[in-house]
Scaffold this motif. Structure first.
Motif, PDB file in Angstrom:
ATOM      1  N   ALA A   1       0.829  -1.213   0.000  1.00  0.00           N
ATOM      2  CA  ALA A   1       0.000   0.000   0.000  1.00  0.00           C
ATOM      3  C   ALA A   1       0.862   1.261   0.000  1.00  0.00           C
ATOM      4  CB  ALA A   1      -0.927  -0.007   1.209  1.00  0.00           C
ATOM      5  N   HIS A   2       2.049   1.194   0.617  1.00  0.00           N
ATOM      6  CA  HIS A   2       2.973   2.330   0.610  1.00  0.00           C
ATOM      7  C   HIS A   2       3.449   2.604  -0.831  1.00  0.00           C
ATOM      8  CE1 HIS A   2       6.495   4.813   1.946  1.00  0.00           C
ATOM      9  NE2 HIS A   2       7.051   4.272   0.872  1.00  0.00           N
ATOM     10  N   GLU A   3       3.808   1.548  -1.555  1.00  0.00           N
ATOM     11  CA  GLU A   3       4.257   1.740  -2.948  1.00  0.00           C
ATOM     12  C   GLU A   3       3.097   2.236  -3.816  1.00  0.00           C
ATOM     13  OE1 GLU A   3       7.303   1.856  -3.376  1.00  0.00           O
ATOM     14  OE2 GLU A   3       7.917   0.814  -1.549  1.00  0.00           O
ATOM     15  N   VAL A   4       1.900   1.730  -3.564  1.00  0.00           N
ATOM     16  CA  VAL A   4       0.718   2.243  -4.258  1.00  0.00           C
ATOM     17  C   VAL A   4       0.543   3.738  -3.944  1.00  0.00           C
ATOM     18  CG1 VAL A   4      -1.813   2.135  -4.369  1.00  0.00           C
ATOM     19  CG2 VAL A   4      -0.483   0.016  -4.398  1.00  0.00           C
ATOM     20  N   GLY A   5       0.879   4.106  -2.709  1.00  0.00           N
ATOM     21  CA  GLY A   5       0.816   5.516  -2.316  1.00  0.00           C
ATOM     22  C   GLY A   5       1.704   6.381  -3.203  1.00  0.00           C
ATOM     23  N   HIS A   6       2.871   5.879  -3.573  1.00  0.00           N
ATOM     24  CA  HIS A   6       3.746   6.624  -4.488  1.00  0.00           C
ATOM     25  C   HIS A   6       3.096   6.755  -5.857  1.00  0.00           C
ATOM     26  CE1 HIS A   6       7.062   7.164  -1.830  1.00  0.00           C
ATOM     27  NE2 HIS A   6       7.351   5.884  -1.710  1.00  0.00           N
ATOM     28  N   HIS A   7       2.371   5.710  -6.266  1.00  0.00           N
ATOM     29  CA  HIS A   7       1.664   5.785  -7.550  1.00  0.00           C
ATOM     30  C   HIS A   7       0.589   6.879  -7.500  1.00  0.00           C
ATOM     31  CE1 HIS A   7      -0.147   4.614 -11.309  1.00  0.00           C
ATOM     32  NE2 HIS A   7      -1.306   4.374 -10.712  1.00  0.00           N
TER      33      HIS A   7
ATOM     34  N   LEU B   1       7.715  13.102   0.948  1.00  0.00           N
ATOM     35  CA  LEU B   1       7.074  12.190  -0.022  1.00  0.00           C
ATOM     36  C   LEU B   1       6.841  10.820   0.610  1.00  0.00           C
ATOM     37  CD1 LEU B   1       8.922  12.891  -3.415  1.00  0.00           C
ATOM     38  CD2 LEU B   1       6.468  13.084  -3.032  1.00  0.00           C
ATOM     39  N   GLU B   2       7.853  10.338   1.336  1.00  0.00           N
ATOM     40  CA  GLU B   2       7.740   9.007   1.952  1.00  0.00           C
ATOM     41  C   GLU B   2       6.678   8.979   3.045  1.00  0.00           C
ATOM     42  OE1 GLU B   2       8.997   6.353   0.836  1.00  0.00           O
ATOM     43  OE2 GLU B   2      10.230   7.324  -0.678  1.00  0.00           O
ATOM     44  N   LEU B   3       6.656  10.027   3.869  1.00  0.00           N
ATOM     45  CA  LEU B   3       5.660  10.053   4.953  1.00  0.00           C
ATOM     46  C   LEU B   3       4.249  10.157   4.372  1.00  0.00           C
ATOM     47  CD1 LEU B   3       7.470  12.355   7.550  1.00  0.00           C
ATOM     48  CD2 LEU B   3       7.244   9.863   7.601  1.00  0.00           C
TER      49      LEU B   3
ATOM     50  N   THR C   1      15.913   9.882   4.662  1.00  0.00           N
ATOM     51  CA  THR C   1      15.191  10.032   3.403  1.00  0.00           C
ATOM     52  C   THR C   1      13.751   9.545   3.518  1.00  0.00           C
ATOM     53  OG1 THR C   1      16.046   7.900   2.715  1.00  0.00           O
ATOM     54  CG2 THR C   1      17.216   9.843   1.906  1.00  0.00           C
ATOM     55  N   HIS C   2      13.468   8.739   4.534  1.00  0.00           N
ATOM     56  CA  HIS C   2      12.114   8.189   4.677  1.00  0.00           C
ATOM     57  C   HIS C   2      11.412   8.677   5.938  1.00  0.00           C
ATOM     58  CE1 HIS C   2      13.462   5.601   1.493  1.00  0.00           C
ATOM     59  NE2 HIS C   2      12.316   4.965   1.465  1.00  0.00           N
ATOM     60  N   GLY C   3      12.155   9.229   6.862  1.00  0.00           N
ATOM     61  CA  GLY C   3      11.561   9.670   8.116  1.00  0.00           C
ATOM     62  C   GLY C   3      11.904   8.728   9.262  1.00  0.00           C
TER      63      GLY C   3
END
Ligand SMILES: [Zn+2]
Length: 275
Positions: free
Chosen positions: A157-163, A189-191, A244-246
């Motif tokens: 779901a996190h990668e889908v979030g980037h989409h 962006l990551e958060l 870079t990700h939090g």
């Protein structure tokens, strides 16, 4: 999770067992592993991998939901994210264009260059595909001590979030704004992707797809893959400027916010002064 009634998505490309031949040199692997665990910046990491991995795949990959248990699980989680985001996009008169999820093992050629499993799951905006080597799920359990099917679903779901960030234009906006603030932008962006993963989890709960304890699995995973936690494991100390990700606390906070609210507008990591 309870995914019995969930339709499996056909937007899956199964490259497992196809391989790329060649193989990466030791140097390439080490660089990529470090780069990933200290936070993954696709533009640098994949270029490194590109130099050492060279040969092409030969066979065509099967498309559609895989039949094996893990493949089915991944395809159903993806199907669930499609149902949720299609509805959310419709509410604002938009249309959701679902991404393709590529399963691979070892290494894979993506629209962003050659990638390898050591880098962990990632999203390539150029071809709108999510790339996952399922061995990462074992790592999540053994190395990061974040077991559970909902922890795995959170990763997808996190990668889908980037989409979603690609579709709503946030990703492009932020790519052009990069510069000295690059790490700060990456963290936001990551958060936001974590928060979007939470949005999906919110509706998965409403669709009765969650078991008791599922949410805790995802929250535990968010803590386990925080930059500070990983830095401490890798180098013994924490360097916040290199995040870079939090941090664990940040990732936990934004995932939880998405889970609680279910409203994408509550995931504005760029609008708030501090994250
Ligand atoms: Zn990410």
């Amino acid at each position: 999770m309870q995914l019995g009634d969930q339709q499996a998505s056909d937007n899956v490309e199964d490259r497992r067992g196809i391989g790329m031949g060649g193989g990466l040199g030791i140097g390439g692997i080490v660089v990529a592993v470090i780069a990933y665990f200290l936070g993954f910046d696709p533009s640098t990491v994949i270029n490194v991998a590109e130099q050492v991995g060279s040969q092409r795949e030969t066979r065509e990959a099967p498309k559609g939901a895989p039949k094996d248990e893990m493949g089915q699980f991944v395809a159903k989680v993806l199907g669930s994210t499609e149902a949720v985001w299609t509805k959310i996009f419709q509410q604002s008169k938009g249309q959701y264009r679902p991404p393709t999820l590529v399963l691979y093992d070892g290494q894979v050629r993506s629209g962003c260059g050659v990638a390898q499993s050591a880098m962990g799951p990632f999203y390539c905006p150029n071809d709108e595909k999510l790339y996952i080597d399922l061995s990462f799920f074992r790592q999540l359990q053994d190395r990061f001590r974040a077991p559970g099917d909902f922890a795995q679903a959170y990763v997808i779901a996190h990668e889908v979030g980037h989409h979603v960030q690609k579709l709503n234009g946030t990703m492009q906006q932020m790519e052009t704004a990069r510069g000295p603030q690059s790490n700060q932008i990456s963290v936001r962006l990551e958060l936001q992707a974590d928060c979007y993963a939470g949005i999906w989890g919110h509706y998965a709960g409403a669709m009765k797809q969650l078991d008791a304890g599922d949410v805790d699995e995802a929250l535990n995973a968010a803590v386990a893959i925080g930059d500070d936690r990983i830095q401490k494991q890798m180098q013994g100390h924490v360097v916040p400027e290199a995040f870079t990700h939090g941090s664990s606390a940040q990732r936990l906070r934004w995932l939880k916010r998405g889970l609680d609210s279910g409203r994408p507008q509550d995931c504005d990591t760029f609008g708030s002064g501090s994250v």
